[in-house]
Enzyme design. Structure first.
Site, mmCIF file in Angstrom:
data_model
loop_
_atom_site.group_PDB
_atom_site.id
_atom_site.type_symbol
_atom_site.label_atom_id
_atom_site.label_comp_id
_atom_site.label_asym_id
_atom_site.label_seq_id
_atom_site.Cartn_x
_atom_site.Cartn_y
_atom_site.Cartn_z
ATOM 1 N N ASP A 1 40.711 32.606 44.575
ATOM 2 C CA ASP A 1 40.264 33.589 46.501
ATOM 3 C C ASP A 1 41.147 31.670 47.038
ATOM 4 O O ASP A 1 40.535 31.592 48.247
ATOM 5 C CB ASP A 1 39.201 33.838 46.582
ATOM 6 C CG ASP A 1 38.152 34.259 45.924
ATOM 7 O OD1 ASP A 1 37.150 34.496 45.819
ATOM 8 O OD2 ASP A 1 39.087 36.102 46.030
ATOM 9 N N ASN B 1 45.086 40.114 48.657
ATOM 10 C CA ASN B 1 43.942 40.510 48.355
ATOM 11 C C ASN B 1 43.106 40.435 49.436
ATOM 12 O O ASN B 1 43.351 39.583 50.521
ATOM 13 C CB ASN B 1 43.317 39.420 47.393
ATOM 14 C CG ASN B 1 41.989 39.718 47.351
ATOM 15 O OD1 ASN B 1 40.829 40.304 46.257
ATOM 16 N ND2 ASN B 1 41.123 38.908 47.138
ATOM 17 N N HIS C 1 39.072 40.097 51.392
ATOM 18 C CA HIS C 1 37.997 39.241 50.379
ATOM 19 C C HIS C 1 36.902 39.263 52.100
ATOM 20 O O HIS C 1 37.378 38.602 52.631
ATOM 21 C CB HIS C 1 38.479 37.414 50.420
ATOM 22 C CG HIS C 1 36.811 36.541 49.689
ATOM 23 N ND1 HIS C 1 36.587 37.687 48.324
ATOM 24 C CD2 HIS C 1 36.136 36.012 50.443
ATOM 25 C CE1 HIS C 1 35.183 36.476 48.673
ATOM 26 N NE2 HIS C 1 34.922 35.667 49.323
#
Ligand code: GRF
Length: 208
Positions: free
Chosen positions: A151, A108, A110
């Site tokens: 996260d 991911n 972020h």
């Protein structure tokens, strides 16, 4: 050749950075074979189509039950034989059933320096609003493996970006995307595609 599936929800500038990096040879041994969005209107789907890449909408709204959506998404990823899943502005929580099916194979991007300004509610412009509210002098972006938290997975790459006087959330978001996100996401994919990334005791080791 690493088969990459990119999950998107919005404009797709990170997807575009990946496609451009593959075309320019900055990413080797990888190809984006499918782009999936929960949002039928995501411009990211148009970017994929323009690039001749399969572009699909799989949305929770198409299913009575959230579990059915999760199963449909997982089945499609397996059907496409994706080796690496890249969340590029994907705003739907990835369920444990998918995380567990792809251990250390989901990454991911972020838009902050995790562990700052991350977790539930920290996405898109909200991140940069909080950064400006707190008055930090440096922010940036993080690429991390996805685990069942928000996260919280092992960090792969980070890149710092200066916060400047007079920044608005929009100006800051653009700088973080241009100077950090669009650089470290392709770099992370290239490192993974070329076998340079391992995880030991929950920490990422990178062979430079
Ligand atoms: C951006 O806010 C980016 O920081 C985050 O997701 C959002 C969408 O970016 N990763 P994109 O243009 O759809 O890649």
């Amino acid at each position: 050749m690493l088969k990459v599936g990119v999950l998107v929800s919005g404009g797709g500038t990170n997807l575009q950075a990946i496609l451009d990096a593959i075309d320019s040879g900055k990413i080797t041994n990888a190809q984006v074979t499918v782009v999936i969005s929960n949002n039928p209107n995501a411009y990211a789907l148009q970017r994929a189509e323009d690039h001749g890449i399969k572009a699909l909408c799989i949305s929770p709204k198409q299913y009575e039950d959230r579990e059915d959506f999760h199963k449909a998404l997982l089945n499609r990823l397996q059907e496409e034989q994706v080796d690496l899943i890249v969340l590029a502005g994907f705003l739907v929580a990835v369920p444990p059933m998918i995380v567990e099916a792809y251990p250390y194979r989901i990454i991911n991007i972020h838009p902050s320096l995790i562990p700052s300004f991350c977790g539930v509610g920290y996405y898109g412009l909200h991140v940069h609003e909080k950064v400006l509210e707190r008055g930090v002098r440096v922010t940036g972006a993080t690429v991390h493996f996805v685990d069942t938290g928000t996260d919280t997975g092992p960090i792969i790459l980070q890149k710092a970006v200066k916060v400047k006087q007079g920044d608005t959330p929009q100006i800051l978001q653009k700088r973080v995307m241009e100077k950090a996100e669009w650089k470290i996401l392709p770099k992370a994919i290239n490192l993974i595609a070329n076998g340079k990334v391992t995880v030991k005791d929950g920490k990422v080791m990178i062979e430079e």
